[in-house]
Design an enzyme around this catalytic site. Sequence first.
Site, short mmCIF file in Angstrom:
data_model
loop_
_atom_site.label_atom_id
_atom_site.label_comp_id
_atom_site.label_asym_id
_atom_site.label_seq_id
_atom_site.Cartn_x
_atom_site.Cartn_y
_atom_site.Cartn_z
CG ASP A 9 -1.56 1.27 1.53
OD1 ASP A 9 -2.23 1.77 0.61
OD2 ASP A 9 -1.44 1.80 2.66
CG ASP A 11 -1.74 7.73 0.52
OD1 ASP A 11 -0.78 8.51 0.43
OD2 ASP A 11 -2.62 7.63 -0.35
CE LYS A 53 -12.07 11.57 -8.61
NZ LYS A 53 -10.61 11.41 -8.73
CG HIS A 79 -9.40 14.84 -5.52
ND1 HIS A 79 -8.75 14.03 -6.42
CD2 HIS A 79 -9.00 14.43 -4.29
CE1 HIS A 79 -8.01 13.15 -5.76
NE2 HIS A 79 -8.15 13.37 -4.48
C1 XBP Z 1 -5.40 6.19 1.04
C2 XBP Z 1 -6.53 7.05 0.74
C3 XBP Z 1 -6.30 8.22 -0.10
C4 XBP Z 1 -5.54 9.35 0.53
C5 XBP Z 1 -5.67 10.59 -0.30
O1 XBP Z 1 -5.90 4.88 1.28
O2 XBP Z 1 -7.63 6.80 1.15
O3 XBP Z 1 -7.57 8.70 -0.47
O4 XBP Z 1 -6.12 9.63 1.81
O5 XBP Z 1 -5.32 10.36 -1.62
P1 XBP Z 1 -4.95 3.58 1.07
P2 XBP Z 1 -6.21 10.92 -2.82
O6 XBP Z 1 -3.67 3.90 1.78
O7 XBP Z 1 -5.70 2.48 1.74
O8 XBP Z 1 -4.79 3.37 -0.40
O9 XBP Z 1 -6.72 12.28 -2.42
O10 XBP Z 1 -5.27 10.97 -3.99
O11 XBP Z 1 -7.33 9.94 -3.00
MG MG Z 2 -2.88 3.09 3.56
#
Ligand code: XBP
Ligand code: MG
Length: 248
Positions: A9, A11, A53, A79
């Site tokens: 993953d 983030d 979004k 966004h």
């Molecule tokens: C990460 C997310 C993302 C980030 C923001 O989830 O939910 O939406 O918070 O990124 P994961 P964007 O780590 O489970 O993939 O604004 O580009 O969506």
């Molecule tokens: Mg994550």
Amino acid sequence: MALRAIIFDVDGTLAETEEAHRIAFNEEFAAWGLPWEWDRDLYRELLAVTGGKERIRHYIAEYAPPKGEEVLEKVPELHKAKSERYMRMIADGSVPLRPGVARLIEEAKAAGLKVGVATTTSTPNVETLIRATLGRPAAEVFDAMACGEEVERKKPAPDLYRLALEKLEVFPKEAVAIEDSRNGLRSALRAGVQTVITPSSYTADEDFTNALAVVSHLGEPDMPYDHVAGFGFSGDMITADALRRWID
Ligand code: XBP
Ligand code: MG
């Protein structure tokens, strides 16, 4: 089945990026003249919905903030501006990779494993993070990437992990996922992929039932991880070899 791939993953797992996302959302709201402020507690709640979004639309629907209705049709534009702001924020490497991430990626590749990503965020965000932290294009670092804009249903749906498996050309039982959140764990498990959890600052209190293991981070030689739950590894670090033994 023998381990053939590790799927990361992004983030919260590769790096503690959610705080940069949160600040970018707030700065963009202010730039649009919106009196919206996502503090840390609210953002933790909002993370239940993956995808920026989707998260903004959820906020408008559930929290009814001022000007919500008029922004609704402009969410993609809002966004997009937030994403550009986020990329400018992380492009200087100010958000580093978490302990053990670069080490495990290199070790896995040296051991002949494939390395991929399955993330709800978009491809340019991943490319910016990797370029800023590893100084190389993401396409050189990863054998395949499955990113949010490529699927209809984001996590906790299994689509992103299924897409990553397809691109890596491995079966679910030949892969292991590294995740930081319950939504990510559910997504990987629904795709049949066993998962190691390294909780991040926003997800530490989540329920990680059915994870292979929960560890504080992946560990470095001079920074051993703390074992939180599940399988224990011998040694101070999550290594490609240990993951291989586990999956076998
Ligand atoms: C990460 C997310 C993302 C980030 C923001 O989830 O939910 O939406 O918070 O990124 P994961 P964007 O780590 O489970 O993939 O604004 O580009 O969506
Ligand atoms: Mg994550």
